[in-house]
Scaffold this motif. Sequence first.
Motif, mmCIF file in Angstrom:
data_model
loop_
_atom_site.group_PDB
_atom_site.id
_atom_site.type_symbol
_atom_site.label_atom_id
_atom_site.label_comp_id
_atom_site.label_asym_id
_atom_site.label_seq_id
_atom_site.Cartn_x
_atom_site.Cartn_y
_atom_site.Cartn_z
ATOM 1 N N ARG A 1 0.650 -0.804 0.323
ATOM 2 C CA ARG A 1 -0.334 -0.247 0.034
ATOM 3 C C ARG A 1 0.930 0.904 -0.014
ATOM 4 N N PRO A 2 0.661 2.014 -1.103
ATOM 5 C CA PRO A 2 1.382 3.218 -0.789
ATOM 6 C C PRO A 2 1.794 4.417 0.463
ATOM 7 N N GLU A 3 2.586 4.589 0.909
ATOM 8 C CA GLU A 3 2.651 5.907 1.778
ATOM 9 C C GLU A 3 1.446 6.683 1.210
ATOM 10 N N GLY A 4 0.501 6.961 2.077
ATOM 11 C CA GLY A 4 -0.953 8.030 2.606
ATOM 12 C C GLY A 4 -2.064 7.616 1.655
ATOM 13 N N LEU A 5 -1.331 6.348 1.292
ATOM 14 C CA LEU A 5 -2.929 5.449 1.118
ATOM 15 C C LEU A 5 -3.261 4.848 2.539
ATOM 16 N N LEU A 46 -3.496 6.742 -7.874
ATOM 17 C CA LEU A 46 -4.500 7.076 -6.829
ATOM 18 C C LEU A 46 -4.286 7.551 -5.213
ATOM 19 N N ALA A 47 -2.961 7.373 -4.795
ATOM 20 C CA ALA A 47 -2.274 8.180 -3.679
ATOM 21 C C ALA A 47 -1.559 8.925 -3.559
ATOM 22 N N GLY A 48 -1.232 9.654 -5.278
ATOM 23 C CA GLY A 48 -0.246 10.612 -5.395
ATOM 24 C C GLY A 48 -1.355 11.343 -5.972
ATOM 25 N N ASP A 49 -0.832 12.632 -7.361
ATOM 26 C CA ASP A 49 -2.198 12.953 -8.843
ATOM 27 C C ASP A 49 -2.885 12.804 -9.046
ATOM 28 N N VAL A 96 -16.416 9.135 -13.125
ATOM 29 C CA VAL A 96 -16.768 11.022 -13.402
ATOM 30 C C VAL A 96 -15.146 11.366 -12.382
ATOM 31 N N ALA A 97 -15.231 11.102 -11.066
ATOM 32 C CA ALA A 97 -14.390 11.959 -10.268
ATOM 33 C C ALA A 97 -12.657 12.255 -10.810
ATOM 34 N N LEU A 98 -12.795 11.221 -11.075
ATOM 35 C CA LEU A 98 -10.949 11.024 -11.643
ATOM 36 C C LEU A 98 -10.761 12.053 -12.664
ATOM 37 N N LEU A 99 -11.820 11.901 -13.825
ATOM 38 C CA LEU A 99 -11.151 12.105 -14.758
ATOM 39 C C LEU A 99 -11.604 14.172 -14.438
ATOM 40 N N SER A 100 -13.085 14.739 -13.759
ATOM 41 C CA SER A 100 -13.211 15.949 -13.790
ATOM 42 C C SER A 100 -11.773 16.118 -12.964
ATOM 43 N N HIS A 101 -11.181 15.531 -12.189
ATOM 44 C CA HIS A 101 -10.024 16.003 -11.248
ATOM 45 C C HIS A 101 -8.568 16.297 -12.408
ATOM 46 N N LEU A 102 -8.649 15.838 -13.216
ATOM 47 C CA LEU A 102 -7.450 15.679 -14.376
ATOM 48 C C LEU A 102 -8.104 16.452 -14.890
ATOM 49 N N GLY A 103 -8.833 16.818 -14.902
ATOM 50 C CA GLY A 103 -9.717 18.282 -15.970
ATOM 51 C C GLY A 103 -10.274 18.475 -17.281
#
Length: 325
Positions: free
Chosen positions: A112-116, A284-287, A164-171
């Motif tokens: 599991r990545p740091e921050g997740l 998913l834990a980062g940008d 939807v959330a991820l695509l929106s987050h990426l612009g």
Amino acid sequence: MPDTSSINAYLVTADEDGHITAGLTTITTDQLPDQDIEIPVEWSSLNFKDTLAAAGNRRVAGNLPHVPGIDAAGTVVADGSKVLVTGYGLGAPEWGGWAERIRVPADWVCVRPEGLSARAAMQLGTAGLTAAMAVEAITQGQVEPDSGPILVTGATGGVGLLSVALLSHLGFQVVASTGKADQHEMLKRMGADEIIDRDEVLRDADGPLASARWAAAVDVVGGDTLSAIIRTTRPQAVVAACGLVGGVDITATVYPFLLRGVTLAGIDSAGCPTELRDSLWNRLAGDWAIPQLDEITHEVTLEAVSYTHLRAHETDSYLVCRLLL
């Protein structure tokens, strides 16, 4: 000597007459699969496959008795590594994450990545990984935020909503397709720029090629919907297909692929290669971190899982139910 420690698990069984019983019970750890890695589970999740397994569906659960749960997050007994497991055979058909401990092959386990956190990992779970794979396919196809609208079908389900959330987050400009008018405000909060009725996807989609509309799409429906999307995408579009609730057959010609350069990308999150899987969890834990996860999360203890929760997922509710072990 075998370890006979008692643990709680959600066990699905069948009697001699085939009557299915499912619920929380006590088992011993020597009943767990004989595999390399043992993990005390901190969080799991509830997915559509889990509802089928909990109903005793043999195509998903395999042999009974069975423990559902295609996702799990916890800490490895042997070395204290913080890990997560999604897909492969976890919960379908092998025993899954709805238990206080699991045993799985080493190559199923992701650090599991740091921050997740374990909780956030299970807020995403298989649905989040699937959405990330679909978005990765779109971006690898050189579709950019200024390329045009991105269609997401089945937008109130787990994969659709997180897409939807991820695509929106990426612009990206996101068009969400749904048959649930009462969920429009929620989709707007998740970042949808436009919301259309699911029947609109099928309109004006006759013939081998139709008016080019979508720069890309994440389709969780399949069937006629996927067929229509393929015919209505723009040149060099990418269509990420990851569902079949609308059927397994599609009707298409080679024209969209030869005359518009459309790419049809199949998304198999259960068998996602290790290198890509690790890369996507790190993103998913980062940008690619989705800020609205708490808005679509309902927590329930394993003991409290009920027909109501299972039925919510059978009907493709936007409810993303996460299990507290």
